[in-house]
Scaffold this active site. Structure first.
Site, short mmCIF file in Angstrom:
data_model
loop_
_atom_site.label_atom_id
_atom_site.label_comp_id
_atom_site.label_asym_id
_atom_site.label_seq_id
_atom_site.Cartn_x
_atom_site.Cartn_y
_atom_site.Cartn_z
N ASP A 23 0.89 -1.16 0.00
CA ASP A 23 0.00 0.00 0.00
C ASP A 23 0.93 1.21 0.00
O ASP A 23 1.63 1.47 0.98
CB ASP A 23 -0.87 -0.06 1.26
CG ASP A 23 -1.77 1.16 1.41
OD1 ASP A 23 -1.56 2.16 0.69
OD2 ASP A 23 -2.68 1.11 2.26
N ASP A 56 -7.86 -7.54 0.39
CA ASP A 56 -7.65 -6.26 1.06
C ASP A 56 -8.51 -6.18 2.32
O ASP A 56 -9.60 -6.74 2.36
CB ASP A 56 -7.98 -5.08 0.13
CG ASP A 56 -7.53 -3.75 0.74
OD1 ASP A 56 -6.48 -3.73 1.43
OD2 ASP A 56 -8.22 -2.73 0.55
N LYS A 57 -7.97 -5.49 3.34
CA LYS A 57 -8.62 -5.26 4.64
C LYS A 57 -8.76 -6.55 5.46
O LYS A 57 -9.79 -6.80 6.09
CB LYS A 57 -10.00 -4.59 4.47
CG LYS A 57 -9.96 -3.27 3.70
CD LYS A 57 -9.24 -2.15 4.45
CE LYS A 57 -9.32 -0.85 3.68
NZ LYS A 57 -8.21 -0.69 2.70
N TYR A 109 0.21 -0.45 15.00
CA TYR A 109 -0.73 -0.65 13.91
C TYR A 109 -0.47 0.30 12.75
O TYR A 109 -0.41 1.50 12.93
CB TYR A 109 -2.17 -0.44 14.42
CG TYR A 109 -3.18 -0.67 13.33
CD1 TYR A 109 -3.47 -1.96 12.90
CD2 TYR A 109 -3.80 0.39 12.69
CE1 TYR A 109 -4.36 -2.19 11.88
CE2 TYR A 109 -4.71 0.18 11.67
CZ TYR A 109 -4.98 -1.11 11.27
OH TYR A 109 -5.85 -1.32 10.25
N LYS A 159 -3.87 -3.27 8.01
CA LYS A 159 -3.86 -4.74 8.03
C LYS A 159 -2.87 -5.24 6.98
O LYS A 159 -2.43 -4.51 6.11
CB LYS A 159 -5.25 -5.28 7.77
CG LYS A 159 -6.04 -5.56 9.04
CD LYS A 159 -5.41 -6.69 9.86
CE LYS A 159 -6.25 -6.99 11.10
NZ LYS A 159 -5.54 -7.35 12.30
N ASP A 160 -2.59 -6.53 7.05
CA ASP A 160 -1.52 -7.08 6.23
C ASP A 160 -1.94 -7.32 4.78
O ASP A 160 -1.11 -7.35 3.90
CB ASP A 160 -1.04 -8.37 6.87
CG ASP A 160 -0.97 -8.20 8.37
OD1 ASP A 160 -0.18 -7.36 8.81
OD2 ASP A 160 -1.71 -8.89 9.10
N SER A 172 -4.60 -31.22 -13.26
CA SER A 172 -3.86 -32.48 -13.43
C SER A 172 -3.10 -32.92 -12.16
O SER A 172 -1.90 -32.75 -12.04
CB SER A 172 -2.93 -32.48 -14.65
OG SER A 172 -2.22 -31.31 -14.78
N ARG A 190 -10.47 -0.13 10.35
CA ARG A 190 -9.38 0.06 11.31
C ARG A 190 -8.71 -1.25 11.70
O ARG A 190 -8.12 -1.36 12.77
CB ARG A 190 -9.89 0.81 12.56
CG ARG A 190 -10.41 2.18 12.20
CD ARG A 190 -11.03 2.94 13.34
NE ARG A 190 -11.66 4.15 12.81
CZ ARG A 190 -11.01 5.29 12.54
NH1 ARG A 190 -9.74 5.38 12.80
NH2 ARG A 190 -11.64 6.32 12.03
C1 F6R Z 1 -7.93 -0.85 7.51
C2 F6R Z 1 -7.69 0.51 7.00
C3 F6R Z 1 -8.69 1.56 7.27
C4 F6R Z 1 -8.15 2.59 8.26
C5 F6R Z 1 -9.21 3.67 8.59
C6 F6R Z 1 -8.65 4.77 9.50
O1 F6R Z 1 -6.86 -1.69 7.19
O2 F6R Z 1 -6.69 0.78 6.38
O3 F6R Z 1 -9.92 1.03 7.71
O4 F6R Z 1 -7.76 1.95 9.45
O5 F6R Z 1 -9.65 4.29 7.41
O6 F6R Z 1 -7.51 5.27 8.90
P1 F6R Z 1 -6.66 6.51 9.47
O7 F6R Z 1 -6.32 6.16 10.90
O8 F6R Z 1 -5.51 6.58 8.55
O9 F6R Z 1 -7.56 7.72 9.38
MG MG Z 2 -4.10 2.17 3.07
MG MG Z 3 -4.89 -2.48 1.94
#
Ligand code: F6R
Ligand code: MG
Ligand code: MG
Length: 370
Positions: free
Chosen positions: A11, A131-132, A233, A236-237, A247, A270
């Site tokens: 990302d 994603d997420k 944090y 996410k990964d 086959s 989040r």
């Molecule tokens: C989950 C993700 C989003 C952010 C959320 C808050 O992996 O990337 O859900 O956690 O949008 O983001 P910030 O803290 O950057 O405003």
């Molecule tokens: Mg992002």
């Molecule tokens: Mg992502």
């Protein structure tokens, strides 16, 4: 002659928020990888996105963990981050956790799934991108593909698949791994991988004595944990996986079938909520609703002497409409819980989110009781 397929993702900035990848970012990546193909470093490549993750799918003959290939991916993400900064995209360079490249993208932020194998007469490979969510989100579908006869009829019907497969399972907290054999150790495998935040399937291998070399993986999943690298944090990964098909291996339809059930995964808003994983076409891999629901895309390649060729967008199909409808129902149901568990993750899994910072102030107000 062996071929290596490397799927490396990061990302490098969201458009808007954490929703998707700006077209200019993908253009930049394509320019970089085109030059590497012209120079002979890559045999072929495909650039795409899943939500806010930039995905580089590359084929080459340099094997796994090649510093040349990893450096190419890193430099591509660096160039894309520059563009993200110019466009003021959200969280520009989010996953670029190291200051400079040092030999391998592992532990530096980007996620990586790669496998080196002898290309068969015809070699179908599926690239899955999520994603997420977190790497353990692949446990259930990969288990179903390679160990569940109710999903993969080839385990029952095809003599070449009948012996089962070997699972390489990682304990990502204690940094240990174990090789386990299905179907013989099926219940023990499930005892581990059912705990998906800790035990994740890393690779699947054929059994010795079969049609395929037992030391060449048939599936691989990225297991990089961002919070472990960053110490806090940072999103996410968002794991990726590569799966070979047909086959003696699960047929393409058996590889896709587990995604007809939108199982619950952790991540979503989040990185702190359980929700269904929704299989979608690449064009629909936009994390809009409550920053989700978590998405999975699948691109199918038919390799030809190391070339990837054009992919087919496998979830761009009405056959997955039912799974999408179910995912949206489950999303509604889970959302009604608001900030309550089990929609919100249990406290132990919230350790690396921003919640402990909120709890810290509250802790000071607690009085001891008699
Ligand atoms: C989950 C993700 C989003 C952010 C959320 C808050 O992996 O990337 O859900 O956690 O949008 O983001 P910030 O803290 O950057 O405003
Ligand atoms: Mg992002
Ligand atoms: Mg992502």
């Amino acid at each position: 002659m062996k071929t290596t397929v490397s799927l490396i993702k990061a990302d490098v900035g969201g458009w808007p928020g954490h929703m998707s990848v700006h077209p200019k970012i993908k253009e930049t990546a394509r320019e970089k990888l085109s030059l590497a193909k012209e120079a002979g470093l890559l045999t072929d490549f495909h650039v795409t996105n899943c939500g806010d993750d930039l995905e580089l799918i590359m084929s080459h003959d340099h094997g796994e963990n090649s510093s040349d290939i990893h450096e190419l991916a890193w430099n591509t993400f660096v160039a894309a981050t520059e563009v993200a900064k110019e466009l003021k995209l959200y969280g520009a360079g989010q996953d670029m956790l190291a200051d400079s490249f040092c030999g391998n993208v592992k532990g530096m932020g980007p996620g990586c799934a790669e496998m080196c194998f002898t290309e068969r007469k015809a070699e179908p490979v599926v690239a899955f991108m999520m994603d997420k969510t977190e790497p353990g989100a692949f446990n259930l579908p990969i288990y179903k593909m390679f160990a569940d006869p109710f999903n993969t009829s080839g385990l029952v019907i095809d003599p070449a698949a009948h012996a089962g497969f070997i699972f390489e399972i990682w304990d990502i907290l204690e940094h240990k791994k174990v090789f386990m054999s299905a179907p013989e150790e099926m219940y023990s495998i499930l005892a581990l991988i059912g705990a998906k935040s800790r035990f994740v399937i890393k690779r699947v291998f054929p059994k010795p004595g079969g049609k395929l070399p037992a030391d060449e993986p048939v599936a691989v999943i990225s297991t990089d944990k961002l919070y472990e690298i960053a110490g806090e944090y940072v999103g996410k990964d968002d794991p990726v996986a590569l799966v070979r098909a047909q086959s003696g291996l699960p047929a393409l339809g058996e590889v896709l079938e587990p995604f007809s059930f939108p199982h619950l995964v952790s991540g979503w808003m989040r990185g702190s909520h359980n929700g269904p994983i929704m299989p979608v076409a690449v064009k629909d891999a936009k994390c809009t609703r409550f920053d989700g629901p978590p998405r999975v895309t699948a691109l199918g390649f038919q390799l030809a002497d190391g070339s990837l060729g054009d992919p087919v967008d496998l979830f761009d199909d009405i056959a997955f409409d039912g799974a999408r409808a179910k995912a949206l129902d489950v999303a509604d149901y889970m959302r009604r819980h608001g900030p309550f568990e089990p929609h919100r993750l249990p406290l132990a899994d919230m350790e690396y989110t921003t919640l402990p910072k909120v709890m810290k102030d509250l802790n000071e107000r607690f009085e001891k009781m008699e």
